[in-house]
Design an enzyme around this catalytic site. Structure first.
Site, PDB file in Angstrom:
ATOM      1  N   SER A  40       0.795  -1.218   0.000  1.00 26.66           N
ATOM      2  CA  SER A  40       0.000   0.000   0.000  1.00 26.66           C
ATOM      3  C   SER A  40       0.829   1.270   0.000  1.00 26.66           C
ATOM      4  O   SER A  40       0.359   2.327  -0.419  1.00 26.66           O
ATOM      5  CB  SER A  40      -0.941   0.004   1.213  1.00 26.66           C
ATOM      6  OG  SER A  40      -0.215  -0.175   2.419  1.00 26.66           O
ATOM      7  N   HIS A 246      -1.298   5.546   6.704  1.00 29.69           N
ATOM      8  CA  HIS A 246      -0.680   5.566   5.383  1.00 29.69           C
ATOM      9  C   HIS A 246      -0.269   6.997   5.029  1.00 29.69           C
ATOM     10  O   HIS A 246      -0.840   7.956   5.547  1.00 29.69           O
ATOM     11  CB  HIS A 246      -1.646   5.044   4.314  1.00 29.69           C
ATOM     12  CG  HIS A 246      -1.881   3.572   4.375  1.00 29.69           C
ATOM     13  ND1 HIS A 246      -2.844   3.006   5.150  1.00 29.69           N
ATOM     14  CD2 HIS A 246      -1.245   2.553   3.757  1.00 29.69           C
ATOM     15  CE1 HIS A 246      -2.819   1.690   5.022  1.00 29.69           C
ATOM     16  NE2 HIS A 246      -1.844   1.398   4.178  1.00 29.69           N
TER      17      HIS A 246
END
Length: 264
Positions: A40, A246
């Site tokens: 990711s 993230h």
């Protein structure tokens, strides 16, 4: 509601997202055949503007591979990084994009192999001592089992793309210690997680060097922009939940892109 209880409730929603764990340079790379592999952090989860074809892999046009390709116009660009990828799933599901004509490869992989989601869940929901113990278990995995998995992945990349310049990118430290956060994990827990990031990056650097690949750290780029810095380039617990833990779009453009560009 206590601070820890609040964060436990909020962060439980984010654990699934965790599991799914500049300036343009001259167009000198116009002849490159570039393939972007990884998890990711390469697909761009948290950066928004996901391509419809990528589905649950959540590949973003704001991710560093897309930004680099847009600035350099390589001869070909295959973007196959996927949210949640491990070294094993990169090997089994992404390496078909490589060939003997591939000249440039980028990859992030390893964080999901060492149970990062479980580490964060443990640290949020349980005691400080249990958190530190779980982090230490992950560090042991980094030192003992992860190198073999990385060796296998890197060997497969080299076998499929024998002429390629391969860049392995690391992971940022999550927290600025003695920072501005007034809730969430304790300073000891944040320090333990940062130390685990340091160990993980060290393992990645060593395995990359032994494979003849180039390792590029992103720690310097993200320093001053961690969680608790007041100017974070990383999402904390967020809506949508998939963004949590993230890099934001600015983390991709000002963090990962310069780290990749400097060695690509």
């Amino acid at each position: 509601m206590s601070v820890r209880t609040f964060w436990a409730s909020a962060s439980t929603l984010a654990i699934a997202a965790v599991a799914a764990l500049g300036m343009a340079q001259p167009a000198s790379a116009a002849g490159d055949n570039y393939v972007a592999l990884g998890d990711s952090y390469s697909s761009g989860v948290g950066a928004g503007n996901y391509t419809s074809e990528s589905g649950g892999c959540m590949r973003s046009t704001n991710a560093y591979p897309s930004l680099w390709a847009a600035a350099n116009a390589p001869s070909s660009f295959k973007f196959v990084a996927c949210s949640g990828a491990t070294t094993g799933s990169v090997s089994s599901g992404q390496l078909g994009a490589l060939s003997s004509s591939t000249t440039l490869v980028s990859v992030t992989a390893g964080g999901n192999d060492v149970g990062f989601a479980d580490v964060m869940q443990t640290c949020v929901l349980q005691s400080e001592a249990t958190c530190v113990s779980r982090v230490n278990t992950a560090v042991s995995q980094m030192q003992n089992s992860l190198p073999t998995s990385l060796n296998s992945l890197y060997g497969s990349i080299r076998s499929r793309a024998p002429q390629a310049h391969v860049v392995v990118l690391g992971y940022p430290r999550f927290y600025k210690l003695s920072g501005s956060c007034i809730a969430g994990l304790t300073e000891t827990e944040r320090g333990a997680i940062n130390n685990a990031s340091n160990v993980l990056n060290g393992v990645l650097a060593k395995r990359a060097a032994d494979a003849g690949f180039t390792f590029s750290s992103v720690v310097d780029e993200f320093t001053g922009h961690e969680l608790c810095s007041g100017d974070a380039w990383i999402h904390s617990v967020s809506i949508p939940i998939s963004n949590s833990y993230h890099p934001k779009a600015i983390g991709q453009s000002n963090g990962y892109l310069p780290a990749f560009r400097s060695v690509a």
